[in-house]
Every structure is written in structure tokens, then in C-alpha cells.
Design a protein around this motif. Sequence first.
Motif, PDB file in Angstrom:
ATOM      1  N   VAL A   1      -8.513  -5.961  16.581  1.00 47.85           N
ATOM      2  CA  VAL A   1      -8.541  -4.248  15.782  1.00 47.85           C
ATOM      3  C   VAL A   1      -8.584  -5.319  14.396  1.00 47.85           C
ATOM      4  O   VAL A   1      -8.578  -7.137  14.334  1.00 47.85           O
ATOM      5  CB  VAL A   1      -6.499  -4.343  15.404  1.00 47.85           C
ATOM      6  N   ASP A   2      -9.243  -4.921  13.185  1.00 47.46           N
ATOM      7  CA  ASP A   2      -9.787  -5.995  11.706  1.00 47.46           C
ATOM      8  C   ASP A   2      -8.912  -6.035  11.066  1.00 47.46           C
ATOM      9  O   ASP A   2      -8.605  -5.003  11.141  1.00 47.46           O
ATOM     10  CB  ASP A   2     -10.800  -5.108  11.437  1.00 47.46           C
ATOM     11  N   ILE A   3      -7.740  -6.837  11.295  1.00 51.29           N
ATOM     12  CA  ILE A   3      -6.573  -7.225   9.949  1.00 51.29           C
ATOM     13  C   ILE A   3      -7.272  -8.003   8.565  1.00 51.29           C
ATOM     14  O   ILE A   3      -8.033  -8.917   8.804  1.00 51.29           O
ATOM     15  CB  ILE A   3      -5.782  -8.577  10.585  1.00 51.29           C
ATOM     16  N   ILE A   4      -7.551  -6.428   7.614  1.00 48.43           N
ATOM     17  CA  ILE A   4      -8.239  -7.446   6.224  1.00 48.43           C
ATOM     18  C   ILE A   4      -7.618  -7.395   4.860  1.00 48.43           C
ATOM     19  O   ILE A   4      -6.549  -6.738   4.679  1.00 48.43           O
ATOM     20  CB  ILE A   4      -9.489  -5.889   5.867  1.00 48.43           C
ATOM     21  N   GLN A   5      -7.753  -8.935   4.843  1.00 54.80           N
ATOM     22  CA  GLN A   5      -6.156  -9.289   3.592  1.00 54.80           C
ATOM     23  C   GLN A   5      -7.029  -8.942   2.548  1.00 54.80           C
ATOM     24  O   GLN A   5      -8.457  -9.241   2.807  1.00 54.80           O
ATOM     25  CB  GLN A   5      -5.928 -10.573   4.278  1.00 54.80           C
ATOM     26  N   ASN A   6      -5.979  -9.333   1.306  1.00 52.41           N
ATOM     27  CA  ASN A   6      -7.151  -9.437   0.331  1.00 52.41           C
ATOM     28  C   ASN A   6      -7.937  -7.950  -0.143  1.00 52.41           C
ATOM     29  O   ASN A   6      -8.749  -8.368  -0.755  1.00 52.41           O
ATOM     30  CB  ASN A   6      -6.862 -10.751  -0.127  1.00 52.41           C
ATOM     31  N   CYS A   7      -7.384  -6.815   0.390  1.00 46.81           N
ATOM     32  CA  CYS A   7      -8.104  -5.853   0.264  1.00 46.81           C
ATOM     33  C   CYS A   7      -6.987  -4.518  -0.105  1.00 46.81           C
ATOM     34  O   CYS A   7      -6.315  -3.788   1.049  1.00 46.81           O
ATOM     35  CB  CYS A   7      -8.921  -5.291   1.376  1.00 46.81           C
ATOM     36  N   GLU A   8      -6.950  -4.305  -1.210  1.00 46.70           N
ATOM     37  CA  GLU A   8      -5.927  -2.908  -2.395  1.00 46.70           C
ATOM     38  C   GLU A   8      -6.581  -1.805  -2.164  1.00 46.70           C
ATOM     39  O   GLU A   8      -8.148  -1.933  -2.429  1.00 46.70           O
ATOM     40  CB  GLU A   8      -5.824  -3.874  -3.515  1.00 46.70           C
ATOM     41  N   VAL A   9      -6.488  -0.906  -1.752  1.00 43.22           N
ATOM     42  CA  VAL A   9      -7.038   0.814  -1.836  1.00 43.22           C
ATOM     43  C   VAL A   9      -6.624   1.096  -3.086  1.00 43.22           C
ATOM     44  O   VAL A   9      -5.355   0.762  -3.933  1.00 43.22           O
ATOM     45  CB  VAL A   9      -5.742   1.333  -0.918  1.00 43.22           C
ATOM     46  N   THR A  10      -7.388   2.256  -3.921  1.00 44.46           N
ATOM     47  CA  THR A  10      -7.224   1.751  -5.126  1.00 44.46           C
ATOM     48  C   THR A  10      -8.126   3.872  -4.933  1.00 44.46           C
ATOM     49  O   THR A  10      -7.558   4.108  -6.067  1.00 44.46           O
ATOM     50  CB  THR A  10      -8.609   1.402  -5.624  1.00 44.46           C
ATOM     51  N   GLY A  11      -7.830   3.780  -4.193  1.00 44.75           N
ATOM     52  CA  GLY A  11      -8.342   5.402  -3.439  1.00 44.75           C
ATOM     53  C   GLY A  11      -9.117   5.931  -2.865  1.00 44.75           C
ATOM     54  O   GLY A  11      -8.709   5.572  -1.592  1.00 44.75           O
ATOM     55  N   PHE A  12      -9.183   7.209  -2.126  1.00 43.39           N
ATOM     56  CA  PHE A  12      -9.827   8.302  -1.123  1.00 43.39           C
ATOM     57  C   PHE A  12     -10.705   8.922  -1.462  1.00 43.39           C
ATOM     58  O   PHE A  12     -10.171   9.394  -2.611  1.00 43.39           O
ATOM     59  CB  PHE A  12      -7.968   9.274  -0.746  1.00 43.39           C
ATOM     60  N   SER A  13     -10.956   8.836  -0.400  1.00 36.49           N
ATOM     61  CA  SER A  13     -12.937   9.431  -0.612  1.00 36.49           C
ATOM     62  C   SER A  13     -11.809  10.669   0.714  1.00 36.49           C
ATOM     63  O   SER A  13     -11.634  10.809   1.421  1.00 36.49           O
ATOM     64  CB  SER A  13     -14.014   9.267   0.392  1.00 36.49           C
ATOM     65  N   MET A  14     -12.860  12.125   0.096  1.00 38.46           N
ATOM     66  CA  MET A  14     -12.253  13.726   0.692  1.00 38.46           C
ATOM     67  C   MET A  14     -13.521  14.162   0.126  1.00 38.46           C
ATOM     68  O   MET A  14     -14.276  14.462   0.513  1.00 38.46           O
ATOM     69  CB  MET A  14     -11.291  14.112  -0.164  1.00 38.46           C
ATOM     70  N   ALA A  15     -13.693  15.301   1.420  1.00 37.51           N
ATOM     71  CA  ALA A  15     -14.399  15.694   1.797  1.00 37.51           C
ATOM     72  C   ALA A  15     -14.233  17.176   2.106  1.00 37.51           C
ATOM     73  O   ALA A  15     -13.674  16.645   3.954  1.00 37.51           O
ATOM     74  CB  ALA A  15     -15.374  14.697   2.243  1.00 37.51           C
ATOM     75  N   GLY A  16     -14.288  18.523   2.075  1.00 42.87           N
ATOM     76  CA  GLY A  16     -13.963  19.843   2.373  1.00 42.87           C
ATOM     77  C   GLY A  16     -12.311  19.723   2.729  1.00 42.87           C
ATOM     78  O   GLY A  16     -11.977  20.339   3.714  1.00 42.87           O
ATOM     79  N   GLY A  17     -11.334  19.135   1.816  1.00 42.34           N
ATOM     80  CA  GLY A  17      -9.890  19.423   2.068  1.00 42.34           C
ATOM     81  C   GLY A  17      -9.492  17.968   2.946  1.00 42.34           C
ATOM     82  O   GLY A  17      -8.688  17.991   4.078  1.00 42.34           O
ATOM     83  N   ARG A  18     -10.334  17.024   3.462  1.00 47.13           N
ATOM     84  CA  ARG A  18     -10.244  16.587   4.244  1.00 47.13           C
ATOM     85  C   ARG A  18     -10.947  14.957   4.341  1.00 47.13           C
ATOM     86  O   ARG A  18     -11.210  14.734   3.672  1.00 47.13           O
ATOM     87  CB  ARG A  18     -10.973  16.811   5.859  1.00 47.13           C
ATOM     88  N   VAL A  19      -9.664  13.977   5.091  1.00 49.72           N
ATOM     89  CA  VAL A  19      -9.547  12.275   4.300  1.00 49.72           C
ATOM     90  C   VAL A  19     -11.151  11.498   4.826  1.00 49.72           C
ATOM     91  O   VAL A  19     -11.022  12.250   6.544  1.00 49.72           O
ATOM     92  CB  VAL A  19      -8.239  11.343   4.538  1.00 49.72           C
ATOM     93  N   THR A  20     -12.056  10.765   4.656  1.00 47.85           N
ATOM     94  CA  THR A  20     -12.783  10.718   5.285  1.00 47.85           C
ATOM     95  C   THR A  20     -13.025   8.743   5.729  1.00 47.85           C
ATOM     96  O   THR A  20     -13.385   8.628   5.395  1.00 47.85           O
ATOM     97  CB  THR A  20     -14.125  11.211   4.643  1.00 47.85           C
ATOM     98  N   GLY A  21     -12.456   8.949   4.143  1.00 48.46           N
ATOM     99  CA  GLY A  21     -12.001   7.333   4.158  1.00 48.46           C
ATOM    100  C   GLY A  21     -11.286   6.442   2.689  1.00 48.46           C
ATOM    101  O   GLY A  21     -10.619   7.113   1.755  1.00 48.46           O
ATOM    102  N   VAL A  22     -11.095   4.966   2.706  1.00 51.20           N
ATOM    103  CA  VAL A  22     -10.606   4.563   1.628  1.00 51.20           C
ATOM    104  C   VAL A  22     -11.419   4.106   0.556  1.00 51.20           C
ATOM    105  O   VAL A  22     -12.093   3.498   0.835  1.00 51.20           O
ATOM    106  CB  VAL A  22      -9.310   3.485   2.031  1.00 51.20           C
ATOM    107  N   GLU A  23     -10.702   4.009  -0.531  1.00 45.34           N
ATOM    108  CA  GLU A  23     -11.525   3.322  -1.207  1.00 45.34           C
ATOM    109  C   GLU A  23     -10.941   1.838  -1.804  1.00 45.34           C
ATOM    110  O   GLU A  23      -9.643   2.132  -1.987  1.00 45.34           O
ATOM    111  CB  GLU A  23     -11.862   3.643  -2.959  1.00 45.34           C
ATOM    112  N   THR A  24     -11.814   0.832  -1.495  1.00 47.82           N
ATOM    113  CA  THR A  24     -10.723  -0.810  -1.832  1.00 47.82           C
ATOM    114  C   THR A  24     -11.587  -1.745  -2.914  1.00 47.82           C
ATOM    115  O   THR A  24     -12.540  -1.032  -3.124  1.00 47.82           O
ATOM    116  CB  THR A  24     -10.771  -0.849  -0.257  1.00 47.82           C
ATOM    117  N   THR A  25     -10.704  -2.728  -2.873  1.00 46.82           N
ATOM    118  CA  THR A  25     -11.208  -3.524  -3.837  1.00 46.82           C
ATOM    119  C   THR A  25     -12.283  -4.859  -3.559  1.00 46.82           C
ATOM    120  O   THR A  25     -12.686  -5.382  -3.646  1.00 46.82           O
ATOM    121  CB  THR A  25     -10.084  -4.567  -4.456  1.00 46.82           C
ATOM    122  N   ARG A  26     -12.822  -4.167  -1.405  1.00 49.04           N
ATOM    123  CA  ARG A  26     -13.586  -4.588  -1.022  1.00 49.04           C
ATOM    124  C   ARG A  26     -15.009  -3.950  -0.816  1.00 49.04           C
ATOM    125  O   ARG A  26     -15.563  -3.889   0.191  1.00 49.04           O
ATOM    126  CB  ARG A  26     -13.534  -5.500  -0.552  1.00 49.04           C
ATOM    127  N   GLY A  27     -14.673  -2.435  -1.329  1.00 54.62           N
ATOM    128  CA  GLY A  27     -15.525  -1.230  -1.111  1.00 54.62           C
ATOM    129  C   GLY A  27     -15.256  -0.427  -0.253  1.00 54.62           C
ATOM    130  O   GLY A  27     -14.136  -0.442   0.045  1.00 54.62           O
TER     131      GLY A  27
END
Lengths: 418, 81
Positions: free
Chosen positions: A200-226
Motif C-alpha cells: 500500500v502506498d501511504i502518501i502524506q502531506n497530500c490534501e484532496v481538493t476535488g474529485f474528477s468525474m466522468a459519466g456520473g462516476r468518480v475517476t480519481g481525486v485532485e490533490t495538492t500533489r496533482g
Amino acid sequence: MSRYSALALLRGALTGQRHWQPAWRDAVPKKSYDVVIIGGGGHGLATAYYLARHHGLRNIAVVEKSWIGGGNTGRNTTIVRSNYRQAPLHNFFEMALKLWEGMSDDLNFNVMFSPRGALFLGHSDSDMRQLAERGDALACDGIDAELLSRDQVAKLVPLLDMADTARFPIQGGMIQRRGGTARHDAVAWGYARAADALGVDIIQNCEVTGFSMAGGRVTGVETTRGPIGADKVGICVAGNSGHVAGLAGIRLPIEAQTLQAFVTEPVKPMIDTVIMSQSLHCYISQSDKGGIVLGGDPDQFPSYAQRGLAPRLEKTAAEAIALVPALSRLRMVRCWSGTTDMSFDGSPIISALPVDGLYLNGGWCYGGFKATPGSGLAYAQLLATGVPHPLAAGFGLDRFARGATIDEAGVGPWPQAR
Amino acid sequence: MLRIDCPHCGPRAQVEFTYERTRDSIVTLAMTPNEAMNTLYSRANPRGWDEELWRHSYGCRQWLLIRRHRTTHAIDSVTPC
């Protein structure tokens, strides 16, 4: 990962203990994962661990806005017990308690679980009747509960004020002897180390700032580290659930409130059980370092401030001193606050959300620490299979519309009244 | 502790007041059952400004509308309602 053992310690002594390695890698975010868990507290790390251990997933990330275990995992009063009145709660927390009992061996990390007994005091006929009723409900499900007489309580905790003229006269109590306390930081570190060993990758100092969605489905997260791609995203940020779900445009039956705790200077062993009360919001236990750890009421209005009001500290201290007068001689050395997810029936939410691929684990009110292993196990099952764990099936978000709330305090949709 | 400037009583300590709910969670008679459920059981719960109903329980007992920041605890306005 090298195994921690007495033998490894002895072997290390021959080489000046220079063999120690970091307990987990400082991971850099990859482009995408099968599952991204938002929140590196005990619950999020436990979820990642059980996803890898029980469901064979390897491509998992835990993203944490600051350092792991720095939120409510590091701010609670470390009490572990399963003696709730409602069956959906006590059966779930009992599953968690059984995991606590084997956690240090399972993780190869000493979480210092100390089953020193969790005692509820009764101050009136009504209290004693409610404790007896709760004990019966627990016994029906095979969970240990023992009703104690006034004399038994006095013997168990000699420092209690047992006088008839006490501010809170004590008539008796109920104890769960398998309950107790654990070392909160060790729980986060133990799960982090064990999850990391499973990839498991534990990624610290990485705040989620939004979600990416496509077709009503989540496809990932926007974070302070991209941006980080994900097939499934699990929110596990109790305290900040409203904020993070809000980034996906979702409103929850949750309000954030401040809960405070404080600790006295360390003293010799004086209280060897956890003291709680049926009528008061006052929790008293002694840490392994010797400090008396005290917690009380939430501040009872919405806040994300992580700092509490003085009147709450005063009330908790007054109640604790009334119960154990000897505490009046101790100095308070630290006080701190956490932000709690107060749900609208007082019970947690482990559920799919109205966006495909997005899940929520939150609403733990002021009782999340004791749930840590059970919460992780149940959430991992939901994330991996889409089917709720049988013991968490009642914790769905749909229960509010169905009128199937699990309201231990029986106060209705008023977080500030719990 | 917050100091809330009650429009009827002047500045008073927060312990005299009781938080009730957010302004957008007031259920009205005109709502459908589904609207009422959503209003009662969901909150924006922002990490910022929100408008809240409070009551000066241990003062004039009047209902107040308070615009308040949930991280800084700053109070922008207190108005009768």
C-alpha cells in the motif's frame, strides 16, 4: 519488512542497533490506483490493510493531508469497549473488540491494548435500571457485562467518592472487563507498517481538493500533489466528512463539532480501570505514562476549529473531581481538541454514496477510536465487493430516509443533543 | 469562548446561547415528505461561513440568526428572527 521480535532486537545488539529501517515508505503518488482512500487515520490505514490482506488488492493508496494519525486518531481518550445497548452497535463493536484482542500479534506491532475493564457508574435507580437493561441486551448477544453493587464498585475503585452526600452519589455500576485502552499512535503506525508491507502506498502531506468525474462516476481525486486516478475512492476522514463529501457536491447527515480532552501531570498508578458514567459525560483513565486522561462533552455547536471552549473543560474537571476527589490535587498539563463527525442518529455511516465508485466511512461521533479495526474490516469489504459487511449492513446512508435510524441516545436528528 | 452580540441584550457569553440548526435546514409545511427529510437530515456543513439559528436561552430567550465562520469562529452578524 523485517519482523519485530526479541531475537531481532538481540541480533541488532551485536551490530549497534544500526539495522532499523523506516516502518513505512514515504510513497510518491502514482498515476492511478485501484482504490484511493482519503484519510490516513487509524480507520483509513486499517481499511487499506484489510483490502490488501483479505481481498488481495495491491494497487492501493492512502492519501493524508498532513501526517498519518494526526487527526482524531491522535486526539481521543483511547477507550475501547463494545457495551452499547442497541444490537447493531454492540454486535459491530464486539467484532472490533475481538480484533483489538489479537491486533498486536496480527500487525507485529505492540498497540499496548490493555483490557483493564470499562466501568459505567450508576447514580440513581433509573441509572441502575438502564445499566441492567443494557447488560441484559449484551448478555443476549454473548457479550460480557457484569452488574456491580455499590460495594463492588467501591472495592474496584477505592478513590471514588462513595459518600451519600457526594455530588454524584454512586449506587453501583456495570463493567465490561474485556474493555480498556490502547496506545492510539501505535494503532496508526502498526496499520501503516503492515499495510505498507503489503504494497500500500501511504502518501502524506497530500490534501484532496476535488474529485474528477466522468459519466456520473468518480475517476480519481485532485490533490495538492496533482491528480491521482482511481477506480474507487473511499472517503475516510471523520471530522471532515462534510467538507470532503461537499467537494463531490454531496450533503450528509453529519455536522462537525469540537470535542476536547485533557491530561494531568503523571502520577503513580491510582486508577486501574476506565471510569465512565451513565448520567455524566466524563471519562477517566490513567495512561501508561501515569497521566490521568479526561474527556467530556462536545462543544455542541458546529465547528472545525480543533480548539474548544473553556466552560467544557471546567465542567468535565468539576465532574471528574466530584467522582474522584483526589484528582483535585493534580495539575492539568495539556488540553487538546478534535473535530468529530456528529451523525444525525449518533451511529456511524459506512456506505456507498450517490456517485458511482465513491464511498463514505464517517459519522463516528465521539466513539470512533474503539471501532478502528472493525471499521477498517467492514469498509474494506464494502470497497472490494460493493456488498456491506453483515455487521455494518445497518450503517447505510439510506437509513435516514427509511426511518431505520440507530439512535442509542434516543434524541432524534440533533447532533448537539448527544 | 465566543462573545455573541445579542441585538436585545448586548454582548453576552456564548454559554448563555444554544445552537439549534442551520438556516437552510428549517422544515416548512409546504414541503413534500422527501424535501422535508432531505432538509432535516442533510447539511452543507462547510469549513467556512454558514447561517445558523441560535437561541438566547439563558437571556432574552429570543431566536437569533447568526452568520458565523466554522473554522475561525468569527461572527459576521447577529440579527433577530
